[in-house]
Design a protein around this motif. Sequence first.
Motif, PDB file in Angstrom:
ATOM      1  N   ASP A 238       0.837  -1.195   0.000  1.00  0.00           N
ATOM      2  CA  ASP A 238       0.000   0.000   0.000  1.00  0.00           C
ATOM      3  C   ASP A 238       0.878   1.254   0.000  1.00  0.00           C
ATOM      4  O   ASP A 238       1.711   1.448   0.888  1.00  0.00           O
ATOM      5  CB  ASP A 238      -0.911   0.009   1.228  1.00  0.00           C
ATOM      6  CG  ASP A 238      -1.960   1.103   1.151  1.00  0.00           C
ATOM      7  OD1 ASP A 238      -3.134   0.762   0.980  1.00  0.00           O
ATOM      8  OD2 ASP A 238      -1.596   2.291   1.249  1.00  0.00           O
ATOM      9  N   THR A 239       0.681   2.094  -1.003  1.00  0.00           N
ATOM     10  CA  THR A 239       1.498   3.301  -1.148  1.00  0.00           C
ATOM     11  C   THR A 239       0.771   4.562  -0.690  1.00  0.00           C
ATOM     12  O   THR A 239       1.320   5.655  -0.801  1.00  0.00           O
ATOM     13  CB  THR A 239       1.918   3.477  -2.618  1.00  0.00           C
ATOM     14  OG1 THR A 239       0.744   3.527  -3.433  1.00  0.00           O
ATOM     15  CG2 THR A 239       2.805   2.323  -3.074  1.00  0.00           C
ATOM     16  N   SER A 240      -0.448   4.405  -0.176  1.00  0.00           N
ATOM     17  CA  SER A 240      -1.222   5.579   0.231  1.00  0.00           C
ATOM     18  C   SER A 240      -1.256   5.778   1.741  1.00  0.00           C
ATOM     19  O   SER A 240      -1.422   6.896   2.224  1.00  0.00           O
ATOM     20  CB  SER A 240      -2.666   5.463  -0.287  1.00  0.00           C
ATOM     21  OG  SER A 240      -2.683   5.369  -1.690  1.00  0.00           O
ATOM     22  N   PHE A 241      -1.098   4.682   2.490  1.00  0.00           N
ATOM     23  CA  PHE A 241      -1.268   4.746   3.939  1.00  0.00           C
ATOM     24  C   PHE A 241      -0.335   5.775   4.576  1.00  0.00           C
ATOM     25  O   PHE A 241      -0.751   6.576   5.419  1.00  0.00           O
ATOM     26  CB  PHE A 241      -1.020   3.356   4.535  1.00  0.00           C
ATOM     27  CG  PHE A 241      -1.232   3.277   6.020  1.00  0.00           C
ATOM     28  CD1 PHE A 241      -2.507   3.249   6.557  1.00  0.00           C
ATOM     29  CD2 PHE A 241      -0.155   3.222   6.887  1.00  0.00           C
ATOM     30  CE1 PHE A 241      -2.706   3.173   7.929  1.00  0.00           C
ATOM     31  CE2 PHE A 241      -0.336   3.144   8.253  1.00  0.00           C
ATOM     32  CZ  PHE A 241      -1.615   3.119   8.781  1.00  0.00           C
ATOM     33  N   ALA A 242       0.937   5.769   4.176  1.00  0.00           N
ATOM     34  CA  ALA A 242       1.917   6.667   4.798  1.00  0.00           C
ATOM     35  C   ALA A 242       1.684   8.129   4.440  1.00  0.00           C
ATOM     36  O   ALA A 242       2.290   9.016   5.041  1.00  0.00           O
ATOM     37  CB  ALA A 242       3.332   6.254   4.413  1.00  0.00           C
ATOM     38  N   SER A 243       0.808   8.398   3.483  1.00  0.00           N
ATOM     39  CA  SER A 243       0.528   9.791   3.119  1.00  0.00           C
ATOM     40  C   SER A 243      -0.462  10.440   4.075  1.00  0.00           C
ATOM     41  O   SER A 243      -0.649  11.659   4.051  1.00  0.00           O
ATOM     42  CB  SER A 243      -0.025   9.860   1.692  1.00  0.00           C
ATOM     43  OG  SER A 243      -1.336   9.313   1.625  1.00  0.00           O
ATOM     44  N   LEU A 244      -1.098   9.637   4.930  1.00  0.00           N
ATOM     45  CA  LEU A 244      -2.132  10.143   5.832  1.00  0.00           C
ATOM     46  C   LEU A 244      -1.537  10.583   7.166  1.00  0.00           C
ATOM     47  O   LEU A 244      -0.440  10.172   7.544  1.00  0.00           O
ATOM     48  CB  LEU A 244      -3.178   9.057   6.079  1.00  0.00           C
ATOM     49  CG  LEU A 244      -3.888   8.491   4.845  1.00  0.00           C
ATOM     50  CD1 LEU A 244      -4.813   7.363   5.253  1.00  0.00           C
ATOM     51  CD2 LEU A 244      -4.652   9.583   4.116  1.00  0.00           C
TER      52      LEU A 244
ATOM     53  N   GLN B 287      -4.950   7.606   9.497  1.00  0.00           N
ATOM     54  CA  GLN B 287      -4.459   6.238   9.345  1.00  0.00           C
ATOM     55  C   GLN B 287      -5.288   5.265  10.181  1.00  0.00           C
ATOM     56  O   GLN B 287      -5.698   4.203   9.700  1.00  0.00           O
ATOM     57  CB  GLN B 287      -2.987   6.160   9.750  1.00  0.00           C
ATOM     58  CG  GLN B 287      -2.031   6.750   8.725  1.00  0.00           C
ATOM     59  CD  GLN B 287      -0.575   6.552   9.107  1.00  0.00           C
ATOM     60  OE1 GLN B 287      -0.254   6.213  10.247  1.00  0.00           O
ATOM     61  NE2 GLN B 287       0.326   6.767   8.155  1.00  0.00           N
ATOM     62  N   PHE B 288      -5.543   5.609  11.427  1.00  0.00           N
ATOM     63  CA  PHE B 288      -6.324   4.723  12.287  1.00  0.00           C
ATOM     64  C   PHE B 288      -7.754   4.582  11.766  1.00  0.00           C
ATOM     65  O   PHE B 288      -8.389   3.538  11.948  1.00  0.00           O
ATOM     66  CB  PHE B 288      -6.325   5.244  13.724  1.00  0.00           C
ATOM     67  CG  PHE B 288      -5.152   4.771  14.548  1.00  0.00           C
ATOM     68  CD1 PHE B 288      -3.857   4.868  14.066  1.00  0.00           C
ATOM     69  CD2 PHE B 288      -5.342   4.231  15.808  1.00  0.00           C
ATOM     70  CE1 PHE B 288      -2.771   4.434  14.818  1.00  0.00           C
ATOM     71  CE2 PHE B 288      -4.269   3.792  16.577  1.00  0.00           C
ATOM     72  CZ  PHE B 288      -2.979   3.892  16.079  1.00  0.00           C
TER      73      PHE B 288
END
Length: 632
Positions: free
Chosen positions: A214-220, A225-226
């Motif tokens: 997943d390449t989007s999670f760390a953008s949050l 994220q939670f």
Amino acid sequence: MRPFFTILVTAASWIVTIASAQDEAPSCDRLCLEGILSDFLNAMVAHDPSRLPTTPDVIYVENSQKLKLGEGEWKIAGKLGKYNHVFSDPESRQVAAITTMTENGVGIIYVVRLRVEDDGRVSEIETQITRDAIGAARYENMTVPEPVWLEAVPLEQRISRERLITQTNKYYTGMERNDPKGDYSFFDKDCNRLEDGLQTTNQRNGDPYGHSNDTSFASLGCEAQFQTGFLGFVTEIRDRRYPVVDEERQAVFAITIFDHNGTVRELPSVNGTSNPIPPYFDVPRTLAASEAFRLRGEKLFRIEMTLTEVPYGMRTAFDAGESVDLRGTGTSVTAPDPCNYACLEGTKFNSSGLIDQVLEALLNNDTSKLPLAQGVRYSENGQFLALGDGLWQTITYVSKPGSNGHAAKFSNPAMGTAAYWGLIKEQATPGLLALQIKLEKGKITVIEAIAVRAESSGERGGTQTLMRPPLPIEWQGDDLGSLEPIVEENDEHNAIDPQLIEAYLNGLERHSSAEVAFAAACVRRDNGVQGNLTCAAQMNGYGSNPNGLFNTTTTIRDRRVLVTDVRSGLVLVVALVDYPASYPGPLPPAQNVPSTYMVVQLIKVKNESISRVESMIKWMPFGYTFAWSEQV
């Protein structure tokens, strides 16, 4: 002018007040605690624990294992790094740090917590070593923590010690099974998190998170994220401790255990679609985590964490106030008493023996049809677990003797013990299972599983144990083939002298075959690899990987002969082999670290000699001990 007597009384009262204030003040303030921490780190890299004043009963822990002071990292620590993030708690007389150092020239992340007694001596030393050279390099590039961590917060802006812990605990409660509909308002809107020196929130670089794709999670941000529920693969966060509460800086240093039981098979994505779980989470995992939190008011503002893997189900070395009884509940089913070979193993034409019943129960995660004693114990790789946990939730395939591959079952009716040795799968991950079953008066009292899983270095970390050094011989799930007839054949006139097995284990420890009876044609395989040397030559330390390890291993301890079957000549043995890394040698730096190897072996005895050894090896943190050995 006041009378002299009044002045004297007033002065005396002032002196008493000052003395009382001094009595109530912490015996070791921030400067004192940080000085002792510095002394510890300097003693560590000097390999000299005598430089640190300690109590006679000081407890030293390294990666959740209790060691003697001076063992483990004390032997190989190199230079201190630049990064040193310290947390001080004068009230509890504890201090902790997330820092860096080298180990054989390779960078590591080093975490330490100390407890200091009133007299200035250290009574507890708890350390965590994260062997992540890339993460250590990130910290070295940072050189110092973000300034906000080091600022003293004005008194009127601080919240209480208890409130700091309460708000921090919400983080773990929210992450555990991560309900996307939970209340995560305890995060500050500007919250950021570091993991091994890498910012994993509010990033726009498109890098995947952790083992996932997943390449989007760390953008949050932290709260967003939670709200995805993405972290639900963390099935339990236990043994939560908050030993260092830095009230002046409104920071909390926490130590916890993360369990991933392998039952979560999909990861929700931030765009609403699901991703398959990475192979790393096919099997049960436990991670020991050290984590720091900086609060701004009531909300979590900064998070800094690092972790390392320990055996699944491992408990904390220090009391976390959680009392857990893992003994199983009995059933009304009873096995024959006595239980003979056919009862324990089944027959060639009938696979309904006790071993088959347990394997079937494992596959179905259903113990209701087993003859279980009240208080039955189940362990997996030396850790006590609840029946139904661990393998029970992940195993999907078991090889059967004589029909589909590498498998054997054998027993000792006189002792009420039975064993299985064979290939399994957990989801898509291959493994080797060695199983012992103990029967007393028609009831199973013990089920002990030793599972050596394939460790492949595939995409996103594959299935390798986190932060462990390379094994001399890696098993990545290669086909082990069928067990040869010599392993499976029975001989009613066979005999197995217990002293032969003891001599064999002593020989492994001493690197000498002088007192071990090997057959001339003895064959040995370690993690599926057969060397070109004889069993005796390997035991004598010849070859690049004698006995699948190094010729500088030392103690072989926690030796346990699980099942001895005279009829088949098979013996199931498990032991722990220590490699303290305190001897010079040709090993690569990343491999030359203190380690303990769990070695489970299927030994064939024929004509009073060892004719074959099948050995499977799993890395463990240095000093690891089986829970069975700790029982009173």
